[in-house]
Design a protein around this motif. Structure first.
Motif, PDB file in Angstrom:
ATOM      1  N   PRO A 185      28.517   6.580 -19.225  1.00 54.33           N
ATOM      2  CA  PRO A 185      27.619   5.806 -18.254  1.00 54.33           C
ATOM      3  C   PRO A 185      28.332   4.925 -17.448  1.00 54.33           C
ATOM      4  CG  PRO A 185      26.864   5.394 -20.402  1.00 54.33           C
ATOM      5  CD  PRO A 185      27.692   6.600 -20.666  1.00 54.33           C
ATOM      6  N   SER A 222      24.036   1.176 -10.595  1.00 57.15           N
ATOM      7  CA  SER A 222      25.059   0.989 -11.429  1.00 57.15           C
ATOM      8  C   SER A 222      24.645  -0.376 -12.267  1.00 57.15           C
ATOM      9  CB  SER A 222      26.321   0.334 -10.414  1.00 57.15           C
ATOM     10  OG  SER A 222      26.580   1.738  -9.821  1.00 57.15           O
ATOM     11  N   LEU A 248      23.250   0.879 -15.669  1.00 58.71           N
ATOM     12  CA  LEU A 248      24.328   1.589 -16.592  1.00 58.71           C
ATOM     13  C   LEU A 248      25.135   0.579 -17.145  1.00 58.71           C
ATOM     14  CD1 LEU A 248      24.746   4.848 -14.355  1.00 58.71           C
ATOM     15  CD2 LEU A 248      23.241   4.426 -16.501  1.00 58.71           C
ATOM     16  N   ILE A 274      30.263   6.541 -14.689  1.00 60.12           N
ATOM     17  CA  ILE A 274      29.363   6.565 -13.591  1.00 60.12           C
ATOM     18  C   ILE A 274      28.999   5.467 -12.912  1.00 60.12           C
ATOM     19  CG2 ILE A 274      27.249   7.645 -13.229  1.00 60.12           C
ATOM     20  CD1 ILE A 274      27.625   9.612 -15.693  1.00 60.12           C
ATOM     21  N   ALA A 275      28.607   4.389 -13.433  1.00 67.47           N
ATOM     22  CA  ALA A 275      28.296   3.230 -12.682  1.00 67.47           C
ATOM     23  C   ALA A 275      29.282   2.752 -11.847  1.00 67.47           C
ATOM     24  CB  ALA A 275      27.810   1.944 -13.943  1.00 67.47           C
TER      25      ALA A 275
END
Length: 423
Positions: free
Chosen positions: A400, A228, A231, A403-404
């Motif tokens: 991204p 994480s 990203l 998602i992190a």
């Protein structure tokens, strides 16, 4: 075990290292505001600019951070920090004499090597000055160097570039770090490892590289934070390195005006987020340790759509407002995640633990973030107008980032078990 450290001196050490980190990021980020002038004079493509803004620095920062961190776990950390500061500051000044892409690449390479010797030992040193329940706050204050350095680079760099050009700007901004290195060496002292942890006995000598890597990678929370954090850095570096070009090309503001707008957005917005994240994590983390992951994770998820809005909303003020809020939310992760790395890591290998974290953050974040946006912009410009191509490339950063944040939130239940295994 543990050496008595006066709180006032601990705060001084924190402020001194904050000054070092501010110069670190000022010198690292300055090329963002200078890139329109560099592109015009040297005729570089967006892909080349992306390489200089991120990859040239990140490759060598990431490569050297591991051996530098091993030195930090074995030698005097203050000496390493002060010498590294003098090296990268001097090379920043010399970058002003670069005559082509290769020269710029080599200079940025050495800046990366120099900066690799500063941050990991600084994190390790602060972990020995501040106890576990104050560590995220201390590292959040230290991490204010990111928005402060960015603010100074954009404001001072933008003004100098407008009036004197990019070469003089690099020369002027490189000089202060050389003198600060002397101040740090003469006024900051190293302390024994584990000084703030009340250990019953001195920690063992640092372990080997492979041993530490296995230890850290066996901790589920550490793996989660690495992914994480990388990203989040991917998006943060890409935004900070390309928004100046976006606004200038779109004709929304002049270079000097953009420098001021971005300094407010990343400097003030990021500063508020950095400080708030550390304070909140230590406050709520005492009752519920999962807060160290939930707070930054939620902030990233909320920030994701703002990266799209920043390049789509009409008007400069609304766009900068989106960047202001998004940067503050993304920067909220610094204190909680950095503090958690130092808490989960073995006391005798703390420099190496954060260096591994920064290895991925550098390669994926600063190494690929700016380069990916530049490459995407070049490729899309064959299909759509160049301004539109850059808009699409920047707007896609929302994925991204989302998602992190989601990754941190979903992995929160593992943290309690990982903390229970700490000796």
């Amino acid at each position: 075990m543990g050496e008595a450290i006066k709180p006032a001196y601990g705060r001084y050490v924190l402020m001194a290292l904050l000054a070092v980190y501010s110069i670190n990021f000022m010198d690292r980020q300055i090329i963002a505001v200078l890139s329109p002038q560099i592109k015009a004079e040297l005729g570089l493509s967006d892909t080349q600019l992306g390489f200089l803004k991120g990859t040239a620095f990140a490759l060598f920062y990431a490569t050297m951070s591991i051996p530098m961190a091993m030195l930090g776990d074995r030698t005097n950390r203050v000496t390493l920090i002060s010498c590294s500061l003098a090296l990268w500051s001097g090379m920043t000044a010399l970058t002003g004499f670069a005559g082509n892409f290769l020269h710029l690449f080599l200079c940025r390479m050495v800046v990366g090597v120099g900066e690799a010797g500063s941050t990991p030992p600084s994190h390790s040193l602060l972990a020995d000055y501040f106890a576990r329940d104050k560590r995220s706050t201390a590292l959040a204050i230290y991490s204010l160097g990111v928005p402060i350095g960015t603010f100074l680079g954009l404001i001072v760099g933008g003004w100098l570039a407008t009036h004197y050009g990019w070469r003089t700007t690099l020369l002027v901004l490189g000089i202060p770090g050389v003198f600060l290195g002397l101040v740090v060496k003469s006024t900051v002292r190293d302390v024994p490892r584990g000084s703030a942890d009340a250990l019953a006995a001195p920690p063992p000598r640092p372990d080997g590289l492979a041993t530490v890597a296995r230890q850290l990678w066996s901790i589920p929370t550490y793996r989660t934070m690495v992914l994480s954090g990388a990203l989040n850095a991917f998006v943060g570096y890409a935004l900070s390195m390309w928004l100046v070009d976006f606004y200038v090309r779109a004709g929304r503001a002049s270079l000097a005006e953009v420098g001021i707008w971005m300094a407010v957005a990343f400097g003030v917005g990021g500063g508020i987020g950095t400080f708030t994240g550390g304070i909140a994590a230590d406050k709520f983390g005492r009752r519920n340790p999962s807060s160290y992951l939930v707070i930054p994770g939620t902030a990233m998820v909320v920030a994701a759509p703002l990266t799209i809005a920043a390049v789509l909303v009409p008007g400069m003020a609304w766009s900068v407002a989106c960047v202001f809020i998004a940067s503050g939310l993304m920067y909220m992760s610094f204190g909680p995640l950095y503090g958690l790395v130092q808490t989960l890591a073995p006391v005798n290998n703390r420099s190496l633990a954060i260096a591994f974290y920064f290895l991925f953050q550098s390669l994926i974040g600063s190494g690929l973030g700016p380069l990916t946006v530049g490459f995407a912009s070049d490729q899309l410009s064959h299909i759509v107008a160049p301004d539109t191509a850059l808009t699409i490339a920047i707007g896609s950063l929302c994925l991204p980032l989302f998602i992190a944040g989601l990754n941190l939130i979903l992995q929160r239940n593992r943290l309690q078990a990982d903390l229970a295994r700490i000796p």
